[in-house]
Design a protein around this motif. Structure first.
Motif, short mmCIF file in Angstrom:
data_model
loop_
_atom_site.label_atom_id
_atom_site.label_comp_id
_atom_site.label_asym_id
_atom_site.label_seq_id
_atom_site.Cartn_x
_atom_site.Cartn_y
_atom_site.Cartn_z
N CYS A 89 0.84 -1.21 0.00
CA CYS A 89 0.00 0.00 0.00
C CYS A 89 0.87 1.26 0.00
CB CYS A 89 -0.93 0.01 1.19
SG CYS A 89 -2.28 -1.18 1.08
N VAL A 136 2.33 1.73 -3.56
CA VAL A 136 1.31 2.25 -4.47
C VAL A 136 1.00 3.71 -4.15
CG1 VAL A 136 -1.12 2.04 -5.15
CG2 VAL A 136 0.31 0.02 -5.02
N GLY A 151 1.58 6.76 -6.67
CA GLY A 151 0.44 7.65 -6.96
C GLY A 151 0.76 9.10 -6.70
N SER A 155 0.91 11.80 -9.66
CA SER A 155 -0.01 12.93 -9.55
C SER A 155 0.75 14.26 -9.57
CB SER A 155 -0.83 12.83 -8.27
OG SER A 155 -1.63 11.68 -8.30
N LEU A 188 -7.92 8.08 -9.80
CA LEU A 188 -7.60 6.71 -10.16
C LEU A 188 -6.77 6.03 -9.06
CD1 LEU A 188 -7.47 4.40 -12.35
CD2 LEU A 188 -5.28 5.42 -12.97
N PHE A 189 -5.72 6.69 -8.60
CA PHE A 189 -4.88 6.09 -7.57
C PHE A 189 -5.61 5.99 -6.23
CE2 PHE A 189 -1.27 6.84 -10.39
CZ PHE A 189 -0.61 5.63 -10.23
N GLY A 218 -8.81 5.38 -5.96
CA GLY A 218 -9.65 4.21 -6.15
C GLY A 218 -8.86 2.91 -6.06
N ILE A 219 -7.65 2.91 -6.61
CA ILE A 219 -6.79 1.73 -6.51
C ILE A 219 -6.47 1.43 -5.05
CG2 ILE A 219 -4.45 0.86 -6.99
CD1 ILE A 219 -4.65 2.25 -9.72
N GLY A 220 -6.19 2.46 -4.27
CA GLY A 220 -5.91 2.27 -2.85
C GLY A 220 -7.10 1.71 -2.10
N LEU A 246 -9.52 -0.12 -3.37
CA LEU A 246 -9.70 -1.51 -3.78
C LEU A 246 -8.65 -2.43 -3.16
CD1 LEU A 246 -10.66 -1.07 -7.54
CD2 LEU A 246 -12.14 -1.69 -5.63
N MET A 247 -7.42 -1.94 -3.03
CA MET A 247 -6.37 -2.75 -2.41
C MET A 247 -6.72 -3.05 -0.95
SD MET A 247 -2.78 -1.25 -3.82
CE MET A 247 -1.82 -2.28 -2.73
N HIS A 293 -9.55 -5.48 -0.69
CA HIS A 293 -9.09 -6.83 -1.03
C HIS A 293 -8.28 -7.44 0.10
CE1 HIS A 293 -7.66 -10.19 -3.38
NE2 HIS A 293 -6.42 -9.88 -3.04
#
Length: 77
Positions: A17, A20, A24, A28, A60-61, A63-65, A67-68, A71
């Protein structure tokens, strides 16, 4: 063992995390510089590219965070 004694994320997951997040932030920041400089004066600035660069990439980043983390803690519940 109490629920508060158990960490939500393992060390490898926290490291993932953090990596990422660092990528990000770096992307950015570069996108902010590119969006601030704009395109050449002779060219028409493309609003789609400007949207993807500045507000799109941090979203976007983010949202990726999200989702990670969802998960990673999915199996813990």
């Amino acid at each position: 063992m109490a629920f508060s004694d158990r960490p939500l994320l393992s060390g490898r997951q926290k490291l993932g995390c953090a990596v990422v997040a660092a990528i990000g932030i770096f992307c950015s920041f570069i996108a902010l510089i590119i969006a601030a400089l704009g395109s050449c004066p002779e060219c028409d600035p493309n609003p789609v590219v400007q949207f993807i660069l500045m507000p799109g990439l941090p979203i976007l980043f983010f949202g990726i965070g999200i989702l990670m983390i969802r998960h990673f803690i999915r199996d813990k519940k």
